[in-house]
Design a protein around this motif. Structure first.
Motif, PDB file in Angstrom:
ATOM      1  N   GLN A  55       0.854  -1.196  -0.086  1.00  0.00           N
ATOM      2  CA  GLN A  55      -0.032  -0.050   0.096  1.00  0.00           C
ATOM      3  C   GLN A  55       0.935   1.241  -0.041  1.00  0.00           C
ATOM      4  O   GLN A  55       0.328   2.359   0.286  1.00  0.00           O
ATOM      5  CB  GLN A  55      -0.852  -0.086   1.278  1.00  0.00           C
ATOM      6  CG  GLN A  55      -2.105  -1.084   1.110  1.00  0.00           C
ATOM      7  CD  GLN A  55      -3.222  -0.917   2.076  1.00  0.00           C
ATOM      8  OE1 GLN A  55      -3.414   0.167   2.265  1.00  0.00           O
ATOM      9  NE2 GLN A  55      -3.728  -2.056   2.446  1.00  0.00           N
ATOM     10  N   THR A  56       2.159   1.180  -0.565  1.00  0.00           N
ATOM     11  CA  THR A  56       2.990   2.305  -0.568  1.00  0.00           C
ATOM     12  C   THR A  56       2.253   3.397  -1.747  1.00  0.00           C
ATOM     13  O   THR A  56       1.851   2.823  -2.483  1.00  0.00           O
ATOM     14  CB  THR A  56       4.289   2.000  -0.925  1.00  0.00           C
ATOM     15  OG1 THR A  56       4.493   1.123  -2.008  1.00  0.00           O
ATOM     16  CG2 THR A  56       5.067   1.205   0.343  1.00  0.00           C
ATOM     17  N   ARG A  84       1.110  14.360 -12.770  1.00  0.00           N
ATOM     18  CA  ARG A  84       0.495  14.026 -14.000  1.00  0.00           C
ATOM     19  C   ARG A  84      -0.100  12.775 -14.097  1.00  0.00           C
ATOM     20  O   ARG A  84      -0.494  12.480 -15.360  1.00  0.00           O
ATOM     21  CB  ARG A  84       1.368  14.766 -15.159  1.00  0.00           C
ATOM     22  CG  ARG A  84       1.699  16.214 -15.061  1.00  0.00           C
ATOM     23  CD  ARG A  84       2.527  16.631 -16.324  1.00  0.00           C
ATOM     24  NE  ARG A  84       2.559  18.139 -16.469  1.00  0.00           N
ATOM     25  CZ  ARG A  84       3.320  18.931 -15.621  1.00  0.00           C
ATOM     26  NH1 ARG A  84       4.156  18.339 -14.737  1.00  0.00           N
ATOM     27  NH2 ARG A  84       3.350  20.374 -15.958  1.00  0.00           N
ATOM     28  N   GLY A  85       0.621  11.821 -13.607  1.00  0.00           N
ATOM     29  CA  GLY A  85       0.409  10.416 -13.662  1.00  0.00           C
ATOM     30  C   GLY A  85      -0.855  10.030 -13.129  1.00  0.00           C
ATOM     31  O   GLY A  85      -1.404  10.670 -12.270  1.00  0.00           O
ATOM     32  N   ASN A  86      -1.761   9.220 -13.959  1.00  0.00           N
ATOM     33  CA  ASN A  86      -3.193   8.859 -13.589  1.00  0.00           C
ATOM     34  C   ASN A  86      -3.496   7.471 -13.844  1.00  0.00           C
ATOM     35  O   ASN A  86      -2.731   6.728 -14.385  1.00  0.00           O
ATOM     36  CB  ASN A  86      -4.331   9.894 -14.366  1.00  0.00           C
ATOM     37  CG  ASN A  86      -3.810   9.663 -16.039  1.00  0.00           C
ATOM     38  OD1 ASN A  86      -3.951   8.713 -16.395  1.00  0.00           O
ATOM     39  ND2 ASN A  86      -3.914  11.084 -16.540  1.00  0.00           N
ATOM     40  N   CYS A  87      -4.746   7.181 -13.555  1.00  0.00           N
ATOM     41  CA  CYS A  87      -5.238   5.848 -13.744  1.00  0.00           C
ATOM     42  C   CYS A  87      -5.006   5.412 -15.205  1.00  0.00           C
ATOM     43  O   CYS A  87      -4.434   4.373 -15.280  1.00  0.00           O
ATOM     44  CB  CYS A  87      -6.795   5.686 -13.415  1.00  0.00           C
ATOM     45  SG  CYS A  87      -7.319   4.320 -13.593  1.00  0.00           S
ATOM     46  N   ALA A  88      -5.194   6.195 -16.289  1.00  0.00           N
ATOM     47  CA  ALA A  88      -5.187   5.706 -17.484  1.00  0.00           C
ATOM     48  C   ALA A  88      -3.593   5.697 -17.904  1.00  0.00           C
ATOM     49  O   ALA A  88      -3.237   4.704 -18.743  1.00  0.00           O
ATOM     50  CB  ALA A  88      -5.608   6.767 -18.391  1.00  0.00           C
ATOM     51  N   ALA A 101      -4.423   2.592  -4.156  1.00  0.00           N
ATOM     52  CA  ALA A 101      -3.064   2.280  -4.876  1.00  0.00           C
ATOM     53  C   ALA A 101      -2.856   0.780  -5.073  1.00  0.00           C
ATOM     54  O   ALA A 101      -2.142   0.273  -5.982  1.00  0.00           O
ATOM     55  CB  ALA A 101      -2.071   2.995  -4.152  1.00  0.00           C
ATOM     56  N   GLN A 102      -3.173   0.032  -3.918  1.00  0.00           N
ATOM     57  CA  GLN A 102      -2.789  -1.445  -4.088  1.00  0.00           C
ATOM     58  C   GLN A 102      -3.591  -2.038  -5.025  1.00  0.00           C
ATOM     59  O   GLN A 102      -3.159  -2.860  -5.775  1.00  0.00           O
ATOM     60  CB  GLN A 102      -3.195  -1.905  -2.676  1.00  0.00           C
ATOM     61  CG  GLN A 102      -2.684  -3.395  -2.400  1.00  0.00           C
ATOM     62  CD  GLN A 102      -2.971  -3.833  -0.911  1.00  0.00           C
ATOM     63  OE1 GLN A 102      -3.970  -4.000  -0.712  1.00  0.00           O
ATOM     64  NE2 GLN A 102      -1.666  -4.285  -0.411  1.00  0.00           N
TER      65      GLN A 102
END
Length: 351
Positions: free
Chosen positions: A111-112, A119-123, A250-251
């Motif tokens: 879970q770090t 700018r990083g995202n899910c996509a 995040a995990q």
């Protein structure tokens, strides 16, 4: 044990944000509209039809931190939980020792916080954003660089972030939506271009489930989105930045990225942390699917819903710190439930 309970929902993300219940525990048990009610009434049972290990990996004479010369066989091809009170040595044994000794076989999902920029995202994380930008560029016969947060199409005022940080000196910085692009990250000229009547900003505002319907004819995008749906992140927006994800989200995002691999050992450190009963149900379906696909799943866990659904349990203790670090019990849930010296066994016996 609560004096008052406030439930928020009914779903997550765009589907949440409403007070769905407020009151006592007794009244909650009779509230049919609350999401939590059926889970409070549900009776947990021990898993009886368990998988049998197809192999094992051994740890010999481990004496790291509070572990007291432990030797144990870790079963493969099953869902195995490592249990015990806090500080008993679970994470040390599984994450610090086993994962490092067999690092070529292990996929560690903790879970770090996610690495990367704002700018990083899910996509971007699961590799879909480049495909989407390529589709936008092809549809409008222009360079896909225009649709990058770092490219020439980004808002010049906020540099493609969609917000500005205001330095509050002795207090934490305050994030304010960019007034120039209104949080959309792009120049106005970029938002004139569309794909199926949607701008790039509107696509990034879609939830995973909305995007799944929108990109119905694109197999590559749908396959990527299916992994997010499988880990219960259907409510996340495609453009949601890494720094807004909770530890549990995040995990699960990390897990989604690794789902297509086979023949591996997945290690998860307390994956139920912060999850609702309904989320844990989804997680269990996913973990069992991973095992059925030919992998091994090893979990450090306190949650009885997951522990009771395991194929095999390795229980450490008896206490935490210097009074822990020993194997107290191991076996299928019904076997561990008979071990009176095990705290985990004591709670399993109640089921």
């Amino acid at each position: 044990a609560s004096d008052n309970i406030i439930e928020i929902g009914k779903g997550a993300g765009k589907h949440g944000g409403n007070i769905t219940y407020s009151g006592s525990y007794d009244l909650l048990l009779h509230d049919r509209s609350a999401v939590t009610t059926p889970f409070l009434k549900r009776e947990m049972k021990l898993k009886t039809e368990v998988r049998r290990a197809n192999d094992h990996l051994s740890l010999e004479n481990v004496s790291v931190n509070n572990l007291k010369n432990i030797s144990v066989d870790i079963p493969l091809g099953v869902l195995c939980t490592f249990t015990g009170v806090s500080g008993s040595g679970k994470s040390t044994l599984l994450v610090d020792v086993f994962a490092k000794q067999y690092k070529d076989k292990v996929i560690l999902i903790d879970q770090t916080p996610l690495q990367g920029t704002t700018r990083g995202n899910c996509a971007t994380y699961i590799g879909l954003f480049d495909i989407i930008r390529t589709l936008m560029a092809k549809e409008n016969n222009i360079s896909k660089e225009l649709f990058s947060f770092n490219g020439r199409g980004a808002c010049t005022d906020c540099k493609g972030l969609g917000f500005k940080n205001i330095d509050m000196h002795f207090m934490g910085d305050v994030r304010v939506k960019c007034e120039t692009c209104n949080g959309k990250r792009y120049k106005d000229e970029v938002l004139k271009y569309k794909l199926n009547d949607k701008t790039i900003a509107e696509i990034l505002d879609m939830t995973v489930s909305e995007a799944y319907s929108f990109f119905g004819n694109n197999a590559d995008i749908k396959n990527g989105l299916e992994t997010l749906i499988a880990v219960g992140l259907d409510y996340i927006e495609l453009g949601q930045s890494h720094d807004t994800f909770s530890g549990g989200e995040a995990q699960r995002l990390k897990l989604a990225k690794q789902l297509q691999k086979k023949g591996n050992i997945y290690i998860l450190d307390e994956p139920t942390s912060g999850l609702h009963f309904s989320d844990i149900d989804k997680l269990l379906i996913l973990l069992n699917k991973i095992v059925d696909n030919g992998n091994s799943v090893l979990v450090v866990e306190h949650n009885m819903q997951l522990i009771s659904s395991s194929d095999w349990i390795i229980d450490l203790g008896p206490e935490g710190g210097q009074n822990g670090g020993e194997i107290i019990a191991q076996g299928v849930p019904s076997d561990v439930a008979r071990i009176k010296s095990s705290y985990t066994g004591m709670y399993l016996s109640k089921l």
